[in-house]
Write a protein that holds these residues in place. Structure first.
Motif, PDB file in Angstrom:
ATOM      1  N   LYS A   1      23.828-175.693  15.075  1.00 51.85           N
ATOM      2  CA  LYS A   1      24.799-175.653  13.811  1.00 51.85           C
ATOM      3  C   LYS A   1      23.616-175.711  12.789  1.00 51.85           C
ATOM      4  CE  LYS A   1      29.040-177.582  15.527  1.00 51.85           C
ATOM      5  NZ  LYS A   1      30.028-178.741  15.385  1.00 51.85           N
ATOM      6  N   LYS A   2      24.287-174.883  11.380  1.00 55.03           N
ATOM      7  CA  LYS A   2      23.654-175.181  10.402  1.00 55.03           C
ATOM      8  C   LYS A   2      23.466-176.331   9.790  1.00 55.03           C
ATOM      9  CE  LYS A   2      23.276-172.435   6.004  1.00 55.03           C
ATOM     10  NZ  LYS A   2      24.039-171.440   4.971  1.00 55.03           N
TER      11      LYS A   2
ATOM     12  N   LYS B   1      31.979-175.376   5.176  1.00 54.86           N
ATOM     13  CA  LYS B   1      31.542-175.336   3.736  1.00 54.86           C
ATOM     14  C   LYS B   1      30.200-174.510   3.677  1.00 54.86           C
ATOM     15  CE  LYS B   1      34.837-177.567   1.870  1.00 54.86           C
ATOM     16  NZ  LYS B   1      35.833-176.986   0.818  1.00 54.86           N
ATOM     17  N   LEU B   2      29.157-174.964   4.606  1.00 52.82           N
ATOM     18  CA  LEU B   2      28.128-174.317   4.582  1.00 52.82           C
ATOM     19  C   LEU B   2      28.013-172.918   4.922  1.00 52.82           C
ATOM     20  CD1 LEU B   2      25.861-176.923   6.423  1.00 52.82           C
ATOM     21  CD2 LEU B   2      26.079-176.834   4.135  1.00 52.82           C
ATOM     22  N   LEU B   3      28.709-172.633   6.080  1.00 54.15           N
ATOM     23  CA  LEU B   3      29.006-170.986   6.247  1.00 54.15           C
ATOM     24  C   LEU B   3      29.615-170.256   5.331  1.00 54.15           C
ATOM     25  CD1 LEU B   3      29.498-171.647  10.167  1.00 54.15           C
ATOM     26  CD2 LEU B   3      27.524-171.025   9.281  1.00 54.15           C
ATOM     27  N   ASP B   4      30.705-170.775   4.638  1.00 55.43           N
ATOM     28  CA  ASP B   4      31.429-169.764   3.768  1.00 55.43           C
ATOM     29  C   ASP B   4      30.695-169.827   2.382  1.00 55.43           C
ATOM     30  OD1 ASP B   4      32.254-172.210   2.558  1.00 55.43           O
ATOM     31  OD2 ASP B   4      34.271-171.870   3.401  1.00 55.43           O
ATOM     32  N   ASN B   5      29.520-170.544   2.409  1.00 56.43           N
ATOM     33  CA  ASN B   5      28.704-170.813   0.968  1.00 56.43           C
ATOM     34  C   ASN B   5      29.384-171.388  -0.031  1.00 56.43           C
ATOM     35  OD1 ASN B   5      26.159-170.166  -0.014  1.00 56.43           O
ATOM     36  ND2 ASN B   5      27.035-168.463  -1.266  1.00 56.43           N
ATOM     37  N   SER B   6      30.460-172.292   0.103  1.00 55.44           N
ATOM     38  CA  SER B   6      31.111-173.176  -0.772  1.00 55.44           C
ATOM     39  C   SER B   6      30.456-174.435  -1.274  1.00 55.44           C
ATOM     40  CB  SER B   6      32.500-173.209  -0.424  1.00 55.44           C
ATOM     41  OG  SER B   6      32.558-174.123   0.806  1.00 55.44           O
TER      42      SER B   6
END
Length: 357
Positions: free
Chosen positions: A2-3, A301-306
């Motif tokens: 995971k990121k 949140k990390l994956l959608d760049n918010s």
């Protein structure tokens, strides 16, 4: 993988993962001095890529709560050095949160002869705990003069320099929770008629002047700030929704020009999506999101760049091995709320590590 658990790099901020330990008042600094117990506490939680410390006062007049640490004396610098050394041994970065509580205070929590200050002499409703007198009403603050504002700015700059001497990787300005900086931002609390009151530009002036002065002193890459738009904590009260939105959009844009490292958003249900998007659009460096996250929603949140980084409070508070627990998807300790602000190791450094049975 995971990121959340992968290394992070943006600008000059380089971390071993995308997880931040959020700032949390813990009231263990006896005599306002960081100590060995605090060093143990932070070292236990140095699985985080970035730790933001509990709110720490830049000056004696900012000590609104009992047993919160300061960063204005040589002894405090020496105490904090034990903390930063312990955290750095595990490859984590640590920023010191600078918190001047302003009117959220009582004279019993301040050194003799000092009084709480604020943008105006508007007393906050409610009570605050004092070690000497128990629960007390907030004191009426003294409205800062221009000379007082100049002193406050100098105190923040000196505190930031001390933080670097103590080994911190940077400082985070506490611009949320109804403390001094947010008191200036909010027209319900700030009724000044000079250049620090009135319109959005004037009410934002102190925050920007402090940020700019600190950036000049220690470097903008070592400066972050925490906001909580639309929060009504500490008797702030709501004001015009569009004005709140414009206040934080404007502030974020000006902070971007200063080149600071990050904006840390303490979320609440009242923040509309357009405000998050506006801040994201005008601020090009790191955005940290905190409050109400689960490991799953944090990853989203990390994956959608918010968000660039995600922060957790209670998870770290009750679980020194919080990152290991979420990585292995194992149960977490419950928070002991009765010991949150007590003075010893109970409910502080004695939370157990996870052991499989």
């Amino acid at each position: 993988m995971k990121k959340l658990f992968t290394p992070f790099e943006k600008g000059s901020l380089k971390l071993k993962n995308h997880l931040v330990m959020a700032p949390m008042t813990r009231s263990r600094a006896i005599g306002n001095l960081p100590n060995e117990l605090m060093a143990i506490y932070y070292a236990q939680r140095s699985g985080a890529g970035l730790i933001v410390t509990e709110g720490t006062s830049p000056s004696p007049e900012g000590l609104g709560y009992p047993r919160i640490p300061g960063i204005y004396s040589e002894a405090q610098v020496a105490g904090w050095k034990k903390v930063t050394d312990a955290v750095h041994q595990n490859g984590s970065k640590i920023f010191l949160q600078l918190m001047h509580t302003g009117r959220i205070s009582n004279v019993a929590n301040l050194p003799d002869g000092l009084q709480p200050v604020g943008p105006s002499n508007i007393k906050a409703a409610g009570e605050i705990f004092t070690d000497s007198l128990g629960m007390q009403e907030h004191s009426v603050p003294v409205a800062l003069t221009q000379e007082g504002i100049t002193r406050v700015i100098a105190d923040f700059v000196n505190a930031s320099k001390n933080a670097i001497l103590a080994g911190f990787d940077g400082v985070e300005l506490h611009g949320a929770n109804g403390y001094l900086l947010e008191q200036f931002l909010n027209p319900n609390v700030n009724n000044r008629e000079d250049k620090y009151g009135g319109n959005i530009i004037n009410r934002s002036r102190l925050t920007l002047e402090i940020t700019e002065a600190i950036a000049a002193a220690i470097g903008p890459d070592k400066v972050g700030i925490r906001f909580s738009p639309f929060s009504q904590l500490s008797d702030q009260g709501a004001y015009d929704t569009e004005e709140v939105h414009q206040t934080y959009t404007c502030l974020s844009s000006e902070l971007d020009k200063l080149g600071i490292a990050y904006i840390h958003i303490s979320t609440n249900p009242e923040i509309p999506e357009k405000t998050y998007k506006a801040i994201r659009e005008v601020f090009t460096n790191t955005i940290i999101i905190c409050n109400g996250l689960t490991p799953e929603t944090a990853e989203e949140k990390l994956l959608d760049n918010s968000a660039d980084l995600v922060a957790f409070g209670r998870g770290f508070l009750a679980n020194p091995d919080f990152i290991s627990r979420i990585e292995k998807n194992v149960p977490q300790n419950d928070v002991d709320f009765s010991t949150l602000y007590s003075s010893g190791e109970a409910g502080y450094t004695d939370y157990p590590l996870y052991t499989s049975k």
